[in-house]
Write a protein that holds these residues in place. Structure first.
Motif, PDB file in Angstrom:
ATOM      1  N   TYR A  62      19.761  20.427  16.836  1.00 24.10           N
ATOM      2  CA  TYR A  62      19.428  21.536  17.723  1.00 24.10           C
ATOM      3  C   TYR A  62      17.946  21.490  18.104  1.00 24.10           C
ATOM      4  N   GLY A  63      17.681  21.814  19.361  1.00 21.23           N
ATOM      5  CA  GLY A  63      16.309  21.833  19.836  1.00 21.23           C
ATOM      6  C   GLY A  63      15.720  20.462  20.084  1.00 21.23           C
ATOM      7  N   LYS A  74      15.452  18.090  17.925  1.00 19.77           N
ATOM      8  CA  LYS A  74      14.793  17.553  16.725  1.00 19.77           C
ATOM      9  C   LYS A  74      15.438  16.236  16.319  1.00 19.77           C
ATOM     10  N   ASN A 115      25.198  21.560  20.875  1.00 16.07           N
ATOM     11  CA  ASN A 115      24.895  20.203  20.435  1.00 16.07           C
ATOM     12  C   ASN A 115      25.493  19.193  21.403  1.00 16.07           C
TER      13      ASN A 115
END
Length: 410
Positions: free
Chosen positions: A361-362, A364, A308
């Motif tokens: 995460y990712g 988003k 993160n």
């Protein structure tokens, strides 16, 4: 605590935002816990405001307090530095207080700013127009430079990831440009941004909104460009530039003002410990924040392996995850809380407006408020400048968890 053996139920390594915050959250849930914080520093800093200090929008002395006033009441402060870990015997060794024994360990020492990685930088900081908002004593110097700057070349740098608050290097640039624009000076100033990475910002939704300000301020972007040397007296910065094929060249640039963000790593005693992964970070499960090899150890904050953004906003969420999961483990129950990777970066794109980037995460988007988080807003400026510092000192460090739950928490 057992006074003879320095034994506690919970030992926390690090008395920064993560350490004090998680101690307060644990005591909120179980006031009977015996908790110790191992921390050598006597001062505690609210670092997110240093960008505003560098823009003349916040007073530096309001970002620091005595550590004694920040350690939660009921917690033992061990004024020492952790040196090594012995998880087999549930001990942390310190530089002058001997071994400290724990039932549960929380590791959150923050990260290390590696000023020495850039040749000549330490000798030039605070002089010759060389500054950094990443140091308490230098953020006011940034503002001195900005308000006296009328023409010439201003260079802003960003090292390779990970760093704490990935947006801070460019925030310094935007706020400086906003000041120069307001004074009608921007057309006579050459603004360069040198980023060791290949993109302006790691979450694609925010790139174009930021690029609008890059174009507005006429800033020149230089990607895959790493600062490797500073010659303060000659006002020269040296960069290593990597092309698409991986070939590198060296380029020297003259500057009148240079804002530097140093490379950042896990602390040396973490890297050398059995708690670290191959890259030197405390190896925890990215959702439970429990160590992957030592079940009675948790980690949070900037020194962990979680992918993160390393921001205070992330810590604010993580303290709840660790507090709830540690106490569940202690009670023999399933761990109830999961961290979704939330991080927030209030991107100060101009004086009076912020793009409040919030993501998990990712990449988003996980906005706290019901608005388009890619839009610059005055209300987000008010939040950062006036509300969040108060939330930090009066709520987070006291175990009052305002806006501290992530969407994936149980």
């Amino acid at each position: 605590m057992d006074a003879q053996t320095n034994t506690f139920e919970v030992v926390i390594v690090g008395g920064g935002s993560a350490g004090c915050g998680v101690a307060a959250s644990l005591l909120k849930r179980d006031p009977s816990l015996s908790i110790a914080i191992i921390e050598p520093s006597t001062q505690h800093y609210y670092q997110p405001a240093w960008t505003l200090v560098g823009a003349g929008e916040f007073e530096a002395n309001k970002t620091v307090r005595d550590m004694a006033d920040c350690i939660p009441s009921g917690v033992t402060w061990l004024k020492a530095a952790a040196t090594t870990f012995d998880p087999a015997n549930h001990q942390v060794h310190t530089d002058h207080l001997g071994a400290v024994t724990y039932q549960y360990l929380i590791v959150c020492p923050g990260l290390t700013l590696n000023w020495d990685a850039i040749k000549g930088l330490k000798e030039s900081l605070g002089m010759y127009g060389v500054t950094s908002n990443y140091r308490y004593d230098l953020a006011p110097y940034t503002w001195e430079l900005v308000k006296k700057f009328h023409s010439g070349t201003a260079i802003f740098t960003q090292p390779a990831m990970p760093i704490k608050c990935a947006g801070a290097p460019q925030k310094a640039m935007y706020l400086s440009c906003s000041h120069w624009e307001h004074r009608g000076l921007l057309s006579g100033i050459n603004v360069d941004f040198h980023n060791a990475g290949g993109v302006l910002f790691g979450v694609k939704d925010y790139v174009e909104p930021l690029m609008q300000y890059v174009r507005r301020y006429g800033a020149h972007l230089n990607f895959n460009s790493t600062l490797i040397e500073v010659d303060g007296p000659k006002k020269t910065a040296v960069f290593q530039i990597k092309d698409a094929d991986g070939n590198t060249t060296i380029q020297s640039k003259r500057f009148d003002m240079l804002h530097v963000v140093p490379p950042q790593t896990a602390p040396a005693f973490i890297k050398a410990s059995p708690l670290a992964n191959a890259d030197g970070w405390v190896e925890v499960d990215q959702h439970t924040l429990q160590h992957v090899r030592f079940p009675n150890i948790f980690g949070l904050g900037d020194a962990t392996s979680t992918p993160n953004a390393k921001t205070l906003a992330a810590v604010r969420k993580q303290v709840v995850i660790v507090a709830e999961n540690l106490l569940a483990l202690k009670a023999g129950q399933a761990m109830p809380s999961r961290y979704d990777g939330y991080g927030s970066c209030p991107l100060t794109v101009e004086k009076g407006k912020i793009i409040l980037a919030e993501f998990g995460y990712g990449g988003k988007l996980v906005p706290t408020f019901n608005w388009d988080s890619t839009k610059p807003r005055w209300s987000a400026w008010i939040l950062k400048k006036y509300i969040l510092p108060t939330v930090y000192w009066r709520l987070m460090l006291k175990g009052r968890e305002w806006l501290a739950r992530c969407g994936a928490c149980g």
